[in-house]
Design a protein around this motif. Structure first.
Motif, PDB file in Angstrom:
ATOM      1  N   ILE A 288     -11.942  17.076 -28.714  1.00  0.00           N
ATOM      2  CA  ILE A 288     -12.885  15.961 -28.780  1.00  0.00           C
ATOM      3  C   ILE A 288     -14.263  16.447 -29.213  1.00  0.00           C
ATOM      4  CG2 ILE A 288     -14.085  14.213 -27.390  1.00  0.00           C
ATOM      5  CD1 ILE A 288     -11.517  13.960 -25.731  1.00  0.00           C
ATOM      6  N   LYS A 289     -14.699  17.583 -28.694  1.00  0.00           N
ATOM      7  CA  LYS A 289     -15.991  18.151 -29.099  1.00  0.00           C
ATOM      8  C   LYS A 289     -15.990  18.433 -30.598  1.00  0.00           C
ATOM      9  CE  LYS A 289     -19.100  22.093 -28.400  1.00  0.00           C
ATOM     10  NZ  LYS A 289     -19.100  22.461 -29.825  1.00  0.00           N
ATOM     11  N   ALA A 290     -14.884  19.005 -31.107  1.00  0.00           N
ATOM     12  CA  ALA A 290     -14.798  19.294 -32.535  1.00  0.00           C
ATOM     13  C   ALA A 290     -14.895  18.011 -33.354  1.00  0.00           C
ATOM     14  CB  ALA A 290     -13.489  20.018 -32.839  1.00  0.00           C
ATOM     15  N   ALA A 291     -14.287  16.934 -32.868  1.00  0.00           N
ATOM     16  CA  ALA A 291     -14.325  15.657 -33.588  1.00  0.00           C
ATOM     17  C   ALA A 291     -15.733  15.071 -33.605  1.00  0.00           C
ATOM     18  CB  ALA A 291     -13.345  14.667 -32.951  1.00  0.00           C
ATOM     19  N   PHE A 292     -16.444  15.145 -32.470  1.00  0.00           N
ATOM     20  CA  PHE A 292     -17.824  14.651 -32.434  1.00  0.00           C
ATOM     21  C   PHE A 292     -18.737  15.514 -33.307  1.00  0.00           C
ATOM     22  CE2 PHE A 292     -16.915  12.176 -28.486  1.00  0.00           C
ATOM     23  CZ  PHE A 292     -17.483  10.978 -28.888  1.00  0.00           C
ATOM     24  N   ASP A 293     -18.534  16.834 -33.279  1.00  0.00           N
ATOM     25  CA  ASP A 293     -19.326  17.709 -34.146  1.00  0.00           C
ATOM     26  C   ASP A 293     -19.117  17.333 -35.604  1.00  0.00           C
ATOM     27  OD1 ASP A 293     -20.400  19.147 -32.054  1.00  0.00           O
ATOM     28  OD2 ASP A 293     -18.956  20.800 -32.196  1.00  0.00           O
ATOM     29  N   PHE A 294     -17.884  17.061 -35.952  1.00  0.00           N
ATOM     30  CA  PHE A 294     -17.555  16.670 -37.328  1.00  0.00           C
ATOM     31  C   PHE A 294     -18.227  15.353 -37.696  1.00  0.00           C
ATOM     32  CE2 PHE A 294     -14.614  14.499 -40.323  1.00  0.00           C
ATOM     33  CZ  PHE A 294     -14.742  15.372 -41.395  1.00  0.00           C
TER      34      PHE A 294
ATOM     35  N   ARG B 180     -17.341   6.565 -23.739  1.00  0.00           N
ATOM     36  CA  ARG B 180     -17.207   7.416 -22.554  1.00  0.00           C
ATOM     37  C   ARG B 180     -16.993   8.873 -22.960  1.00  0.00           C
ATOM     38  NH1 ARG B 180     -13.696   3.460 -21.015  1.00  0.00           N
ATOM     39  NH2 ARG B 180     -11.941   4.906 -20.876  1.00  0.00           N
ATOM     40  N   ALA B 181     -16.230   9.085 -24.022  1.00  0.00           N
ATOM     41  CA  ALA B 181     -16.040  10.447 -24.520  1.00  0.00           C
ATOM     42  C   ALA B 181     -17.365  11.024 -25.010  1.00  0.00           C
ATOM     43  CB  ALA B 181     -15.008  10.455 -25.648  1.00  0.00           C
ATOM     44  N   PHE B 182     -18.199  10.165 -25.619  1.00  0.00           N
ATOM     45  CA  PHE B 182     -19.513  10.614 -26.079  1.00  0.00           C
ATOM     46  C   PHE B 182     -20.376  11.040 -24.903  1.00  0.00           C
ATOM     47  CE2 PHE B 182     -24.000   9.597 -27.093  1.00  0.00           C
ATOM     48  CZ  PHE B 182     -24.190  10.519 -28.114  1.00  0.00           C
ATOM     49  N   GLU B 183     -20.288  10.329 -23.778  1.00  0.00           N
ATOM     50  CA  GLU B 183     -21.039  10.720 -22.595  1.00  0.00           C
ATOM     51  C   GLU B 183     -20.691  12.151 -22.184  1.00  0.00           C
ATOM     52  OE1 GLU B 183     -21.669   7.768 -19.275  1.00  0.00           O
ATOM     53  OE2 GLU B 183     -20.060   6.749 -20.357  1.00  0.00           O
ATOM     54  N   PHE B 184     -19.396  12.449 -22.154  1.00  0.00           N
ATOM     55  CA  PHE B 184     -18.953  13.780 -21.753  1.00  0.00           C
ATOM     56  C   PHE B 184     -19.431  14.818 -22.771  1.00  0.00           C
ATOM     57  CE2 PHE B 184     -16.516  17.188 -20.165  1.00  0.00           C
ATOM     58  CZ  PHE B 184     -15.918  16.826 -18.967  1.00  0.00           C
ATOM     59  N   TYR B 185     -19.299  14.483 -24.045  1.00  0.00           N
ATOM     60  CA  TYR B 185     -19.750  15.369 -25.123  1.00  0.00           C
ATOM     61  C   TYR B 185     -21.246  15.643 -25.005  1.00  0.00           C
ATOM     62  CZ  TYR B 185     -21.178  16.525 -29.949  1.00  0.00           C
ATOM     63  OH  TYR B 185     -21.731  17.092 -31.077  1.00  0.00           O
ATOM     64  N   LEU B 186     -22.007  14.594 -24.746  1.00  0.00           N
ATOM     65  CA  LEU B 186     -23.452  14.730 -24.626  1.00  0.00           C
ATOM     66  C   LEU B 186     -23.823  15.591 -23.425  1.00  0.00           C
ATOM     67  CD1 LEU B 186     -26.188  13.858 -25.740  1.00  0.00           C
ATOM     68  CD2 LEU B 186     -25.996  11.744 -24.410  1.00  0.00           C
ATOM     69  N   LYS B 187     -23.135  15.389 -22.318  1.00  0.00           N
ATOM     70  CA  LYS B 187     -23.400  16.188 -21.130  1.00  0.00           C
ATOM     71  C   LYS B 187     -23.133  17.666 -21.399  1.00  0.00           C
ATOM     72  CE  LYS B 187     -22.310  16.467 -16.193  1.00  0.00           C
ATOM     73  NZ  LYS B 187     -21.518  15.891 -15.081  1.00  0.00           N
ATOM     74  N   GLU B 188     -22.046  17.957 -22.127  1.00  0.00           N
ATOM     75  CA  GLU B 188     -21.706  19.338 -22.469  1.00  0.00           C
ATOM     76  C   GLU B 188     -22.743  19.946 -23.405  1.00  0.00           C
ATOM     77  OE1 GLU B 188     -18.279  21.124 -21.750  1.00  0.00           O
ATOM     78  OE2 GLU B 188     -18.953  19.922 -20.056  1.00  0.00           O
ATOM     79  N   LYS B 189     -23.207  19.160 -24.372  1.00  0.00           N
ATOM     80  CA  LYS B 189     -24.217  19.657 -25.318  1.00  0.00           C
ATOM     81  C   LYS B 189     -25.518  19.987 -24.594  1.00  0.00           C
ATOM     82  CE  LYS B 189     -24.166  19.233 -29.495  1.00  0.00           C
ATOM     83  NZ  LYS B 189     -23.915  20.166 -30.624  1.00  0.00           N
ATOM     84  N   LEU B 190     -25.911  19.118 -23.688  1.00  0.00           N
ATOM     85  CA  LEU B 190     -27.137  19.359 -22.924  1.00  0.00           C
ATOM     86  C   LEU B 190     -26.986  20.564 -22.006  1.00  0.00           C
ATOM     87  CD1 LEU B 190     -28.080  15.695 -21.931  1.00  0.00           C
ATOM     88  CD2 LEU B 190     -29.242  17.135 -23.606  1.00  0.00           C
ATOM     89  N   SER B 191     -25.817  20.660 -21.365  1.00  0.00           N
ATOM     90  CA  SER B 191     -25.573  21.765 -20.442  1.00  0.00           C
ATOM     91  C   SER B 191     -25.650  23.107 -21.169  1.00  0.00           C
ATOM     92  CB  SER B 191     -24.198  21.600 -19.792  1.00  0.00           C
ATOM     93  OG  SER B 191     -23.930  22.665 -18.910  1.00  0.00           O
ATOM     94  N   ALA B 192     -25.162  23.149 -22.414  1.00  0.00           N
ATOM     95  CA  ALA B 192     -25.207  24.387 -23.198  1.00  0.00           C
ATOM     96  C   ALA B 192     -26.639  24.817 -23.471  1.00  0.00           C
ATOM     97  CB  ALA B 192     -24.445  24.191 -24.507  1.00  0.00           C
TER      98      ALA B 192
END
Length: 285
Positions: free
Chosen positions: A206-212, A153-165
């Protein structure tokens, strides 16, 4: 037939957007040709049936015909979680996020393993875990608060933010309810304020952790596919287990200067950590 073609077209577009968001070749999303995608052919339906699911034993994502749209990103992370579990621990049916512990020290030096651990540790320090546990108390069994579900679920939010950017919105890939909409719908139920996704204030770390995590994943040509594999580390897993990744937004001015300098001069991405004094940063070259 028109519906089938439409599902295929939307899935294709969604996977291309997913690859772009993660900076991976589209073919690598097949997880070295092992991942299958089914449309409404593997579920049983019925009351409270899942919108989609991932089958570790068969390495296949199933999207239901009527309500599967919006779940592809979530299920892909389950597949990736299981993929690295199979590569690292040779366990077909389990998720890597369910096997590693926050402060575990690994004998094998594996960057992706450390990346998943850092993600799990970061998520465990957020209120998302407590909100998910409260939802499980209402449900009567553990589901929302499992490490694999929280991560997906956290990945979903991360992915949405990446796409939105990037100015992209793809509801077939990810379509999650906002915190405001969740509380509005749950106004008269105990689920109010138990938002099952990260809040905006939680997303920095969380974004920093997924980027890592995705910085630790590499790919190469293999049998006409692109195989994902883990970058190597050099005897640092013990130190990483004692440290926490610092989000870019929380860096000092000096750290930001060093980070920008590395990007511009060396074209390398530097990450900073709080914890062990022996770790000052991480870089790719």
């Amino acid at each position: 037939n028109e519906t089938r073609q439409e599902d295929l077209n939307k899935a294709y577009d969604a996977l291309i957007d997913l690859a772009n968001a993660l900076n991976l070749p589209p073919k690598s999303l097949s997880l070295n040709g092992s991942l299958g995608l089914a449309f409404g052919s593997r579920g049983k339906g019925g009351k409270n049936a899942p919108l989609a699911h991932y089958e570790p034993a068969n390495v296949v994502i199933n999207l239901t015909k009527n309500k599967g749209a919006g779940s592809l990103g979530h299920e892909f992370f389950h597949a990736l979680d299981n993929y690295f579990s199979r590569k690292i621990f040779a366990t077909n049916s389990r998720m890597l996020t369910e096997q590693i512990k926050n402060n575990e020290i690994f004998e094998e030096e594996d960057a992706a393993l450390v990346g998943f651990q850092m993600l799990k540790k970061t998520l465990s320090n957020t209120e998302l875990v407590k909100r998910s546990e409260n939802l499980d108390r209402m449900k009567g069994k553990k589901y929302w608060s499992t490490d694999s579900e929280i991560s997906a679920r956290a990945f979903e939010f991360y992915l949405k933010e990446k796409l939105s950017a990037r100015g992209i919105k793809n509801d077939f890939l990810v379509n999650i309810r906002s915190e405001e909409s969740w509380n509005e719908v749950a106004e008269k139920s105990a689920a109010k304020n138990y938002y099952p996704y990260p809040t905006k204030s939680e997303m920095e770390d969380i974004k920093a952790a997924f980027d890592f995590l995705f910085d630790s994943i590499r790919f190469h040509d293999h049998d006409k596919n692109y195989e994902l594999y883990s970058a190597a580390t050099e005897n640092i897993t013990e130190k990483f287990s004692e440290s926490n990744l610092i989000a870019d937004e929380k860096l000092t001015e000096e750290q930001k200067f060093l980070q920008n300098f590395s990007r511009e001069i060396f074209e390398s991405e530097v990450k900073f950590f709080a914890g062990s004094e022996e770790i000052h940063g991480r870089y790719d070259y």
